[in-house]
Enzyme design. Structure first.
Site, short mmCIF file in Angstrom:
data_model
loop_
_atom_site.label_atom_id
_atom_site.label_comp_id
_atom_site.label_asym_id
_atom_site.label_seq_id
_atom_site.Cartn_x
_atom_site.Cartn_y
_atom_site.Cartn_z
CG HIS A 6 -1.87 1.33 1.42
ND1 HIS A 6 -3.08 0.95 1.95
CD2 HIS A 6 -2.08 2.06 0.59
CE1 HIS A 6 -3.94 1.97 1.91
NE2 HIS A 6 -3.19 2.84 0.83
CG HIS A 8 -1.19 5.88 -2.20
ND1 HIS A 8 -1.78 4.92 -3.00
CD2 HIS A 8 -1.71 5.92 -1.11
CE1 HIS A 8 -2.80 4.53 -2.36
NE2 HIS A 8 -2.98 5.10 -0.94
NE ARG A 74 0.83 10.16 -2.84
CZ ARG A 74 1.44 9.88 -1.66
NH1 ARG A 74 0.51 9.64 -0.66
NH2 ARG A 74 2.72 9.81 -1.74
CG HIS A 181 -7.34 2.86 -1.43
ND1 HIS A 181 -7.85 4.25 -1.06
CD2 HIS A 181 -6.10 2.95 -0.71
CE1 HIS A 181 -6.88 5.00 -0.32
NE2 HIS A 181 -6.09 4.20 -0.16
CG HIS A 226 -7.14 2.41 4.85
ND1 HIS A 226 -8.06 2.56 3.72
CD2 HIS A 226 -6.06 3.28 4.63
CE1 HIS A 226 -7.17 3.42 2.83
NE2 HIS A 226 -6.36 3.76 3.60
CD GLU A 285 -2.79 6.00 3.27
OE1 GLU A 285 -2.74 7.25 3.50
OE2 GLU A 285 -3.52 5.03 3.53
#
Length: 333
Positions: A6, A8, A74, A181, A226, A285
């Site tokens: 995960h 971006h 993103r 996501h 998440h 992330e």
């Protein structure tokens, strides 16, 4: 080894200026992408960023010991709900191109997770050529899927509905996982996009479990970002269904995979205890929402590798599954 599923992308300012121009002109000036040199793209990953604690992308992942990061767009920049649809298609394709270039400029550090031009004003079938290109031509190992292409402006079809079946069929044909996501969140929604992520993940799990998706697509691989939204932490509301259906809700939940992008040890432990270490993949992330220093500990909130290290009952083999082995297997790395 630590594999982060995960992550971006980062990009120079000219990329975001191009996006602003697309939105301002609504495609009337064409979709010619910005000229971004290799040096500019490399610099975007080495430049300290004020939104991420004034630390660069590379410093964040190096200091966290992340060996390989899977890069996706993103999400809140995806602009899926914008019109005309051509600007969504142009922006998504160029975003995937930039991720591919990044992987080439940092050999061994990044691989791509594809963005999809998920305009709700296109058919799902019209999303698929870019997905195929990203996997078969750019070498991407997965796809990021937004469960709300309307970005809060209308109610989208639930992920268990047949609307999504062409996408599921293509993901199975390409044999790549999807990273669930959601993206932006606009008026008239009541919540910011960060909360929208969690709500959409929660609804998506519920709707897919209640449907025939996994019966119809037994090879579909779904990673929920998440930590799975609220579902793992509200299990008590669903466990009584075993009395009515004879099927354990935990067994249903274990049809999914979950990333570890949670910023407290308590929530990580609860996730792992609920679904098992074989269903959890490391995701940080980094750099992102959690890239700020926790004044209570002096650590970055998104130093998730340290939270995992602090789980005393997690033995070395199960810790290695979460940090590396599950991702290596699922993404065929």
């Amino acid at each position: 080894m630590i594999i982060d599923v995960h992550g971006h992308m980062s990009a120079p300012d000219s990329y975001y200026a191009w996006k602003a121009s697309l939105l301002a002109a609504r495609g009337s000036h064409g979709g010619k992408p910005p000229v971004i040199t290799d040096d500019e793209l490399i610099a975007a990953y080495h430049a300290p960023h004020p939104s991420f604690g004034h630390v660069s992308h590379m410093t964040h992942i190096d200091d966290a010991g992340i060996d390989l990061q899977l890069l996706s767009p993103r999400p809140f920049h995806a602009m899926h709900s914008e019109r005309p649809t051509r600007i969504v298609e142009w922006f998504t394709a160029e975003t995937n191109n930039i991720i591919k270039r990044t992987a080439e400029l940092f050999p061994g550090r990044f691989q791509g997770i594809a963005g999809i031009p998920q305009s709700p004003y296109l058919s799902v079938e019209q999303w698929l050529p870019e997905l195929r290109r990203a996997v078969t031509e750019l070498g991407f190992v997965g796809a990021m899927v937004n469960s709300d292409p309307y970005e809060g402006t209308e109610v989208p079809p639930a992920m268990g509905e047949r609307y999504w079946y062409p996408l599921y069929e293509e993901l199975c044909a390409l044999d790549v996982p999807m990273l669930l996501h959601s993206a932006g969140c606009k008026f008239p929604s009541r919540e910011p996009y960060s909360l929208h992520f969690i709500q959409e993940e929660t609804v998506a799990i519920w709707s897919m479990i209640q449907s025939n998706v996994f019966a119809d697509f037994p090879d579909l691989k779904v990673i929920v970002s998440h930590g799975g939204g609220a579902i793992p932490y509200q299990m008590g509301r669903f466990l009584p269904s075993v009395v009515r259906t004879g099927v354990s809700y935990v067994d249903k939940l274990r049809k999914f995979y979950f990333d570890s992008c949670l910023y407290t040890q308590d929530s990580l432990e609860l996730l792992i205890k609920t679904v098992g270490t074989d269903r959890v993949l490391f995701g940080s992330e980094k750099p992102g929402t959690g890239s700020q220093i926790d004044p209570a500990t002096g650590r970055w909130f998104d130093d998730i590798h340290l939270l995992i290290d602090d789980i005393e009952w997690l033995d070395a083999d199960r810790r290695a599954d979460v940090l590396e082995n599950n991702a290596r297997s699922l993404f065929r790395l």
